[in-house]
Design a protein around this motif. Structure first.
Motif, PDB file in Angstrom:
ATOM      1  N   THR A 393      -6.323  -5.291 -51.700  1.00  0.00           N
ATOM      2  CA  THR A 393      -5.512  -5.362 -52.914  1.00  0.00           C
ATOM      3  C   THR A 393      -5.614  -4.029 -53.632  1.00  0.00           C
ATOM      4  O   THR A 393      -6.713  -3.478 -53.782  1.00  0.00           O
ATOM      5  CB  THR A 393      -5.999  -6.496 -53.837  1.00  0.00           C
ATOM      6  OG1 THR A 393      -5.888  -7.743 -53.150  1.00  0.00           O
ATOM      7  CG2 THR A 393      -5.165  -6.556 -55.112  1.00  0.00           C
ATOM      8  N   VAL A 394      -4.476  -3.492 -54.056  1.00  0.00           N
ATOM      9  CA  VAL A 394      -4.451  -2.209 -54.759  1.00  0.00           C
ATOM     10  C   VAL A 394      -4.725  -2.459 -56.237  1.00  0.00           C
ATOM     11  O   VAL A 394      -3.958  -3.151 -56.912  1.00  0.00           O
ATOM     12  CB  VAL A 394      -3.099  -1.501 -54.588  1.00  0.00           C
ATOM     13  CG1 VAL A 394      -3.125  -0.144 -55.294  1.00  0.00           C
ATOM     14  CG2 VAL A 394      -2.776  -1.323 -53.111  1.00  0.00           C
ATOM     15  N   ALA A 395      -5.834  -1.910 -56.743  1.00  0.00           N
ATOM     16  CA  ALA A 395      -6.202  -2.081 -58.141  1.00  0.00           C
ATOM     17  C   ALA A 395      -5.429  -1.113 -59.022  1.00  0.00           C
ATOM     18  O   ALA A 395      -4.744  -0.201 -58.540  1.00  0.00           O
ATOM     19  CB  ALA A 395      -7.705  -1.871 -58.306  1.00  0.00           C
ATOM     20  N   SER A 396      -5.555  -1.284 -60.332  1.00  0.00           N
ATOM     21  CA  SER A 396      -4.802  -0.443 -61.266  1.00  0.00           C
ATOM     22  C   SER A 396      -5.222   1.016 -61.210  1.00  0.00           C
ATOM     23  O   SER A 396      -4.447   1.907 -61.564  1.00  0.00           O
ATOM     24  CB  SER A 396      -4.964  -0.974 -62.697  1.00  0.00           C
ATOM     25  OG  SER A 396      -6.336  -1.010 -63.071  1.00  0.00           O
ATOM     26  N   ASP A 397      -6.467   1.280 -60.748  1.00  0.00           N
ATOM     27  CA  ASP A 397      -6.911   2.664 -60.584  1.00  0.00           C
ATOM     28  C   ASP A 397      -6.595   3.194 -59.188  1.00  0.00           C
ATOM     29  O   ASP A 397      -7.070   4.254 -58.799  1.00  0.00           O
ATOM     30  CB  ASP A 397      -8.404   2.792 -60.872  1.00  0.00           C
ATOM     31  CG  ASP A 397      -9.269   1.967 -59.932  1.00  0.00           C
ATOM     32  OD1 ASP A 397      -8.717   1.264 -59.055  1.00  0.00           O
ATOM     33  OD2 ASP A 397     -10.512   2.023 -60.056  1.00  0.00           O
ATOM     34  N   LEU A 398      -5.801   2.425 -58.423  1.00  0.00           N
ATOM     35  CA  LEU A 398      -5.329   2.769 -57.082  1.00  0.00           C
ATOM     36  C   LEU A 398      -6.408   2.678 -56.011  1.00  0.00           C
ATOM     37  O   LEU A 398      -6.184   3.086 -54.876  1.00  0.00           O
ATOM     38  CB  LEU A 398      -4.677   4.159 -57.060  1.00  0.00           C
ATOM     39  CG  LEU A 398      -3.487   4.332 -58.004  1.00  0.00           C
ATOM     40  CD1 LEU A 398      -2.922   5.737 -57.872  1.00  0.00           C
ATOM     41  CD2 LEU A 398      -2.410   3.302 -57.727  1.00  0.00           C
ATOM     42  N   LYS A 399      -7.561   2.134 -56.359  1.00  0.00           N
ATOM     43  CA  LYS A 399      -8.572   1.908 -55.333  1.00  0.00           C
ATOM     44  C   LYS A 399      -8.329   0.570 -54.666  1.00  0.00           C
ATOM     45  O   LYS A 399      -7.696  -0.325 -55.219  1.00  0.00           O
ATOM     46  CB  LYS A 399      -9.976   1.968 -55.942  1.00  0.00           C
ATOM     47  CG  LYS A 399     -10.357   3.380 -56.392  1.00  0.00           C
ATOM     48  CD  LYS A 399     -11.819   3.480 -56.767  1.00  0.00           C
ATOM     49  CE  LYS A 399     -12.200   4.922 -57.101  1.00  0.00           C
ATOM     50  NZ  LYS A 399     -13.635   5.065 -57.424  1.00  0.00           N
ATOM     51  N   PHE A 400      -8.845   0.436 -53.444  1.00  0.00           N
ATOM     52  CA  PHE A 400      -8.660  -0.780 -52.680  1.00  0.00           C
ATOM     53  C   PHE A 400      -9.800  -1.756 -52.983  1.00  0.00           C
ATOM     54  O   PHE A 400     -10.975  -1.381 -52.939  1.00  0.00           O
ATOM     55  CB  PHE A 400      -8.636  -0.483 -51.185  1.00  0.00           C
ATOM     56  CG  PHE A 400      -7.400   0.257 -50.733  1.00  0.00           C
ATOM     57  CD1 PHE A 400      -6.364   0.535 -51.591  1.00  0.00           C
ATOM     58  CD2 PHE A 400      -7.299   0.665 -49.408  1.00  0.00           C
ATOM     59  CE1 PHE A 400      -5.228   1.203 -51.156  1.00  0.00           C
ATOM     60  CE2 PHE A 400      -6.165   1.336 -48.957  1.00  0.00           C
ATOM     61  CZ  PHE A 400      -5.130   1.611 -49.843  1.00  0.00           C
ATOM     62  N   THR A 401      -9.453  -3.004 -53.238  1.00  0.00           N
ATOM     63  CA  THR A 401     -10.450  -4.030 -53.530  1.00  0.00           C
ATOM     64  C   THR A 401     -10.210  -5.237 -52.631  1.00  0.00           C
ATOM     65  O   THR A 401      -9.156  -5.379 -52.011  1.00  0.00           O
ATOM     66  CB  THR A 401     -10.366  -4.467 -55.001  1.00  0.00           C
ATOM     67  OG1 THR A 401      -9.076  -5.057 -55.258  1.00  0.00           O
ATOM     68  CG2 THR A 401     -10.561  -3.274 -55.935  1.00  0.00           C
ATOM     69  N   ASP A 402     -11.199  -6.108 -52.569  1.00  0.00           N
ATOM     70  CA  ASP A 402     -11.089  -7.366 -51.808  1.00  0.00           C
ATOM     71  C   ASP A 402     -10.621  -7.117 -50.373  1.00  0.00           C
ATOM     72  O   ASP A 402      -9.788  -7.854 -49.840  1.00  0.00           O
ATOM     73  CB  ASP A 402     -10.122  -8.340 -52.495  1.00  0.00           C
ATOM     74  CG  ASP A 402     -10.537  -8.645 -53.928  1.00  0.00           C
ATOM     75  OD1 ASP A 402     -11.757  -8.767 -54.170  1.00  0.00           O
ATOM     76  OD2 ASP A 402      -9.659  -8.740 -54.798  1.00  0.00           O
ATOM     77  N   THR A 403     -11.153  -6.084 -49.756  1.00  0.00           N
ATOM     78  CA  THR A 403     -10.711  -5.716 -48.404  1.00  0.00           C
ATOM     79  C   THR A 403     -11.165  -6.745 -47.377  1.00  0.00           C
ATOM     80  O   THR A 403     -12.341  -7.138 -47.349  1.00  0.00           O
ATOM     81  CB  THR A 403     -11.247  -4.327 -48.025  1.00  0.00           C
ATOM     82  OG1 THR A 403     -10.759  -3.374 -48.986  1.00  0.00           O
ATOM     83  CG2 THR A 403     -10.783  -3.923 -46.648  1.00  0.00           C
ATOM     84  N   GLN A 404     -10.232  -7.173 -46.546  1.00  0.00           N
ATOM     85  CA  GLN A 404     -10.505  -8.121 -45.475  1.00  0.00           C
ATOM     86  C   GLN A 404     -10.035  -7.536 -44.145  1.00  0.00           C
ATOM     87  O   GLN A 404      -9.073  -6.776 -44.097  1.00  0.00           O
ATOM     88  CB  GLN A 404      -9.764  -9.441 -45.724  1.00  0.00           C
ATOM     89  CG  GLN A 404     -10.061 -10.087 -47.060  1.00  0.00           C
ATOM     90  CD  GLN A 404     -11.465 -10.645 -47.154  1.00  0.00           C
ATOM     91  OE1 GLN A 404     -11.986 -11.168 -46.168  1.00  0.00           O
ATOM     92  NE2 GLN A 404     -12.092 -10.540 -48.324  1.00  0.00           N
ATOM     93  N   VAL A 405     -10.729  -7.899 -43.074  1.00  0.00           N
ATOM     94  CA  VAL A 405     -10.298  -7.516 -41.740  1.00  0.00           C
ATOM     95  C   VAL A 405      -9.420  -8.644 -41.194  1.00  0.00           C
ATOM     96  O   VAL A 405      -9.848  -9.799 -41.143  1.00  0.00           O
ATOM     97  CB  VAL A 405     -11.500  -7.288 -40.795  1.00  0.00           C
ATOM     98  CG1 VAL A 405     -11.013  -6.972 -39.384  1.00  0.00           C
ATOM     99  CG2 VAL A 405     -12.379  -6.156 -41.318  1.00  0.00           C
ATOM    100  N   VAL A 406      -8.196  -8.297 -40.792  1.00  0.00           N
ATOM    101  CA  VAL A 406      -7.279  -9.280 -40.207  1.00  0.00           C
ATOM    102  C   VAL A 406      -7.076  -8.893 -38.752  1.00  0.00           C
ATOM    103  O   VAL A 406      -6.669  -7.774 -38.433  1.00  0.00           O
ATOM    104  CB  VAL A 406      -5.928  -9.307 -40.950  1.00  0.00           C
ATOM    105  CG1 VAL A 406      -4.970 -10.269 -40.274  1.00  0.00           C
ATOM    106  CG2 VAL A 406      -6.152  -9.720 -42.397  1.00  0.00           C
ATOM    107  N   ASN A 407      -7.356  -9.834 -37.852  1.00  0.00           N
ATOM    108  CA  ASN A 407      -7.318  -9.541 -36.421  1.00  0.00           C
ATOM    109  C   ASN A 407      -6.545 -10.637 -35.688  1.00  0.00           C
ATOM    110  O   ASN A 407      -7.043 -11.267 -34.775  1.00  0.00           O
ATOM    111  CB  ASN A 407      -8.745  -9.432 -35.866  1.00  0.00           C
ATOM    112  CG  ASN A 407      -8.784  -8.909 -34.456  1.00  0.00           C
ATOM    113  OD1 ASN A 407      -7.880  -8.178 -34.029  1.00  0.00           O
ATOM    114  ND2 ASN A 407      -9.808  -9.262 -33.710  1.00  0.00           N
ATOM    115  N   ASN A 408      -5.302 -10.856 -36.110  1.00  0.00           N
ATOM    116  CA  ASN A 408      -4.469 -11.911 -35.499  1.00  0.00           C
ATOM    117  C   ASN A 408      -3.562 -11.334 -34.428  1.00  0.00           C
ATOM    118  O   ASN A 408      -3.196 -10.192 -34.469  1.00  0.00           O
ATOM    119  CB  ASN A 408      -3.644 -12.609 -36.557  1.00  0.00           C
ATOM    120  CG  ASN A 408      -4.518 -13.451 -37.471  1.00  0.00           C
ATOM    121  OD1 ASN A 408      -5.184 -12.933 -38.366  1.00  0.00           O
ATOM    122  ND2 ASN A 408      -4.523 -14.742 -37.249  1.00  0.00           N
TER     123      ASN A 408
END
Length: 408
Positions: A393-408
């Protein structure tokens, strides 16, 4: 799947998605060693073994010229030689050739690699794989890239792709849409070549399997202001929208969405999170979006801290938040598989064996992603060493948060 692959492996859209790991720029106000985050002291483990020639083909000098890609690769090679123990103890002799994103120079670079008898070729970014790979693999030399663009790069047994490119992006977006409860996703894509048809043919089975309706809206590339077409394309109120294209198309699409559908969930690839896009549309246009990448340069994971530290020492004038990571990843990946190499006599066959034996190797500067090059990540496309993506998820400070690995 096999039927759709026949039509989609020519994937024109993959040329745009080859940038599929770029991250948004972090704040310049960070109180850290570099503007992008903390760094660390590099280890003291110089390589002393017999040098191995590694070819490095960079997109530089032509209409598409990205010197930062080469600079990232050179920084990684210097680090491995002076600090990181080389490739299984061997020094790296990086043989650089610059191709101009057209067949003549691409052919010239491929031939130079054969003439120089390199043990492997890395080509982190570019759309000339269909030209270069037959020459390189034809000489028995392994070919390593960050993401595939051409059909040949997806199926050649001597090609090794660290990520799945457009295949991984669409699969991850389909899985994320299903998880988010999205029933309908709209793709905005330009009318260049067969990109739209390819994305439709490849994407619809993936999204259908996830229980999500896929709608591909083609935007005429020559249109100065495509807002009316985009507005019409969003008229059926999709639950999420993605833009597959370059920075210009991202700017157009995001601006149109601010008017036509300001609250719609955005699924954004790398090119839509690049600094020129943010400068044009404002951070609020991407805040809350889901980012689909193969790197996370805003993280403080030790692999990302190492990346920043290496760039700060060996490529101090290169923006660590730019495309330099592409060259860095492919060279460092070669270093990661080097422990399987013999003490001497390393050539193409030994490098191919080491690459094919790579199992669950961490992707440099991509915390959570690994690559395994046994051809099983997606058996229909045996060159892919991974089909996983990082979804953040892109936060308001442009950093990435709640990063998940998706391997479908």
């Amino acid at each position: 799947m096999k039927r759709t692959l026949r039509s989609t492996l020519v994937v024109g859209a993959a040329a745009a998605l080859v940038f599929g790991g770029l991250t948004a720029c972090s704040s310049d106000d960070d109180d850290a060693t570099t503007a992008s985050g903390p760094t660390t002291t590099l280890p003291d483990n110089p390589a002393t073994g017999e040098p191995i020639k590694i070819g490095f083909i960079a997109p530089e000098g032509g209409a598409v010229s990205l010197p930062s890609v080469r600079e990232g690769g050179e920084a990684a090679a210097q680090y491995l030689n002076e600090n990181g123990g080389g490739i299984g103890g061997h020094k790296i002799e990086l043989v650089v050739c610059k191709q101009h994103e057209e067949p003549a120079t691409a052919t010239q670079c491929a031939n130079e690699m054969v003439e120089n008898k390199v043990a492997a070729v890395v080509t982190p970014l570019g759309a000339q794989g269909a030209v270069m790979l037959p020459i390189i693999a034809g000489a028995g030399i392994p070919y390593v890239a960050q993401a595939p663009v051409s059909q040949a790069e997806m199926v050649n047994p001597d090609a090794f792709m660290l990520s799945g490119g457009i295949v991984s992006v669409l699969a991850a977006q389909a899985a994320t849409a299903a998880k988010d409860g999205v029933k309908k996703l709209t793709v905005l894509i330009g009318d260049t070549g067969d990109a739209a048809a390819s994305v439709r043919a490849l994407g619809q089975p993936m999204f259908a399997q996830a229980g999500v309706e896929l709608n591909v809206v083609v935007i005429p590339s020559a249109t100065a202001d495509p807002t009316p077409q985009i507005t019409a394309g969003l008229g059926d109120n999709p639950g999420a929208v993605t833009i597959l294209g370059d920075s210009r198309q991202c700017i157009q699409g995001l601006k149109a969405m601010q008017t036509a559908a300001p609250d719609v969930q955005k699924y954004l690839i790398a090119s839509c999170l690049d600094k020129p896009v943010i400068d044009a549309v404002g951070a609020e246009a991407v805040t809350g979006a889901k980012a689909f990448t193969t790197v996370n340069l805003t993280s403080d994971d030790e692999s990302v801290v190492l990346y920043r530290s290496i760039m700060a020492k060996y490529a101090a004038d290169t923006d660590p938040q730019g495309l330099g990571y592409l060259g860095y990843q492919v060279v460092m990946a070669i270093g990661e598989v080097g422990s399987a190499l013999p003490g001497n006599g390393v050539g193409p066959e030994q490098m191919k064996a080491a690459l094919r034996g790579a199992k669950d190797v961490p992707v440099p500067a991509a915390p959570g992603l690994t690559f395994t090059c046994n051809g099983q990540a997606m058996p229909q496309l045996p060159s892919l060493c991974s089909k996983a993506m990082l979804v953040s998820t892109v936060a308001s400070d442009l950093k990435f948060t709640d990063t998940q690995v998706v391997n479908n």
